[in-house]
Design an enzyme around this catalytic site. Sequence first.
Site, PDB file in Angstrom:
ATOM      1  N   HIS A   1       0.311  -1.371  -0.053  1.00  0.00           N
ATOM      2  CA  HIS A   1      -0.033  -0.164  -0.043  1.00  0.00           C
ATOM      3  C   HIS A   1       1.307   1.252  -0.406  1.00  0.00           C
ATOM      4  O   HIS A   1       0.565   2.297  -0.110  1.00  0.00           O
ATOM      5  CB  HIS A   1      -0.749  -0.201   1.047  1.00  0.00           C
ATOM      6  CG  HIS A   1      -1.856  -1.163   1.491  1.00  0.00           C
ATOM      7  ND1 HIS A   1      -3.208  -0.849   1.040  1.00  0.00           N
ATOM      8  CD2 HIS A   1      -2.110  -2.797   1.171  1.00  0.00           C
ATOM      9  CE1 HIS A   1      -4.661  -1.871   0.767  1.00  0.00           C
ATOM     10  NE2 HIS A   1      -2.942  -2.754   1.193  1.00  0.00           N
TER      11      HIS A   1
ATOM     12  N   ASP B   1       3.270   9.250  -0.744  1.00  0.00           N
ATOM     13  CA  ASP B   1       2.410   8.519  -0.181  1.00  0.00           C
ATOM     14  C   ASP B   1       2.324   8.058  -1.212  1.00  0.00           C
ATOM     15  O   ASP B   1       2.371   7.687  -2.903  1.00  0.00           O
ATOM     16  CB  ASP B   1       0.893   9.372  -0.625  1.00  0.00           C
ATOM     17  CG  ASP B   1       0.572   9.596   0.856  1.00  0.00           C
ATOM     18  OD1 ASP B   1       0.577   7.946   1.138  1.00  0.00           O
ATOM     19  OD2 ASP B   1      -0.264   9.769   0.767  1.00  0.00           O
TER      20      ASP B   1
HETATM   21  O1  F6P Z   1      -1.329   3.305   5.313  1.00  0.00           O
HETATM   22  C1  F6P Z   1      -0.202   2.208   5.423  1.00  0.00           C
HETATM   23  C2  F6P Z   1      -0.880   2.047   6.901  1.00  0.00           C
HETATM   24  O2  F6P Z   1      -0.380   0.823   7.593  1.00  0.00           O
HETATM   25  C3  F6P Z   1      -2.220   1.751   6.300  1.00  0.00           C
HETATM   26  O3  F6P Z   1      -2.120  -0.153   6.820  1.00  0.00           O
HETATM   27  C4  F6P Z   1      -2.878   1.486   8.333  1.00  0.00           C
HETATM   28  O4  F6P Z   1      -4.749   1.868   7.877  1.00  0.00           O
HETATM   29  C5  F6P Z   1      -2.493   3.330   8.547  1.00  0.00           C
HETATM   30  O5  F6P Z   1      -1.073   2.843   8.101  1.00  0.00           O
HETATM   31  C6  F6P Z   1      -2.087   3.556   9.983  1.00  0.00           C
HETATM   32  O6  F6P Z   1      -0.858   2.518  10.583  1.00  0.00           O
HETATM   33  P1  F6P Z   1      -1.431   2.105  11.538  1.00  0.00           P
HETATM   34  O7  F6P Z   1      -1.609   0.584  11.203  1.00  0.00           O
HETATM   35  O8  F6P Z   1       0.578   1.760  12.370  1.00  0.00           O
HETATM   36  O9  F6P Z   1      -2.341   2.861  13.198  1.00  0.00           O
END
Ligand code: F6P
Length: 453
Positions: free
Chosen positions: A153, A362
């Site tokens: 992602h 991003d």
């Molecule tokens: O965009 C990457 C990501 O890891 C997503 O998968 C996730 O929803 C977001 O960042 C928030 O991060 P975390 O899971 O570390 O709170």
Amino acid sequence: MSRLVVVSNRVALPTESRAGGLASAMQAALAEMGGLWFGWSGKIGDGECALRTEYSGNVEYALVDLSRTDYQQFYLGFANGTLWPLLHFRPSLLDYHREDFSGYCRVNRMFAQRLAPLLRSDDVVWIHDYHLIPLAAELRALGVAARIGFFLHIPLPPPELLTILPHHEQLFPALAGCDLIGLQTSSDREALLAYFRRQMQATVHADGSVEFPDGRRVEVDVFPIGIDAAKVAELARKAATSTATQRLVRSLEGRELALSVDRLDYSKGLPQRFEAVARFLTRHPEWRSRISFLQIAPPSREDVPEYRDLRSRLERIAGATNGRYAEPDWVPIRYVNRSFSQATLAGFYRVADIGLVTPLRDGMNLVAKEFVASQPPDDPGVLVLSSFAGAAEHLHEAIIINPLDPEDIVESFARALAMPLPERRERWRAMFEEVRRNDIAAWRTAFLQRLQA
Ligand code: F6P
């Protein structure tokens, strides 16, 4: 029809009210195909962390707690202290510790050991994101023969950066355990292919598949993630008259609104954006008291030191800017450290004149797409978008800026504020069409069809 098995670090249970776009897409795919969602429960357990299962319709959720050490080494340490900055092109922020890498590998192995007995040979396994790069190889080592796909992602930098990571040769080659690797943009794909060629002597065939010297083949392709555009547009229409939206509109007293929504993360370019706001007000005194910048920034990963540092830095900049320019009845930057529901945000996007999406790097940035989907067609706002967001590969009609140059952002404010209505409509129509056509359903269908082909 095969059963779908989704694996991700975080699992969105159907009972959770705040499911984001990805979570809804996975829930829809799982409901359609029937299946299993496996991942971390989000909890820190003590001692032996047992597998907990929950059921909802034809979907099973298998959740595992992490021990305190696993959370520290796998999640905070290697995933978010090492891989996150590296993959976001910020090697100077990279914090590497051998024990974190061991912890990361240990958790991936533990996930594989817990997951493998739950799998059937005709399952289709879809692994998500940078937390789980070695998982496919770990599953293969346990004899799993199912089709395995992996989607990253976040961005992927070129091999010159990937290879500065100590022990990178034990990490990225593990992706060869997948049948299909999906990336957000063509430059992410180029980066991975270059790594496979240079570091693993892989051959890239004309059909785009990659062949490794041991004969194993992997497909690598671009699947830009989207949003549920129809749903967001509908939420925004409904939210236009909601109390929260109306309160925001009233508080503006006729001023223009520039809006940003980001997790409080150093990849989002918030200090540069705040700096640009200050410069804009210096350069354009005629706009003082006539525009409000609303930054919504829910705190994130606060156990990682860089995130705490960023928070203090932003408090200082916002405070200094407001102290310098505010009037008794107006502050330039409204800085809000909390999250809002998707419906509330859709209402806020709808009434914003400018959407500021200026990350330094991003993977895609779904806020840009949500901003577009939320606009009223007859009087749409203007999107200012960083050229380093994956979304810039498709949303060409945004005002594209380089977030490292505050002057570029300053000029984009002036351009957006002066843009005539016919131009705004024309640009918005093209972007909305793109966001609608390549929505979240199109993304998951394209990936899963390819994985099952
Ligand atoms: O965009 C990457 C990501 O890891 C997503 O998968 C996730 O929803 C977001 O960042 C928030 O991060 P975390 O899971 O570390 O709170």
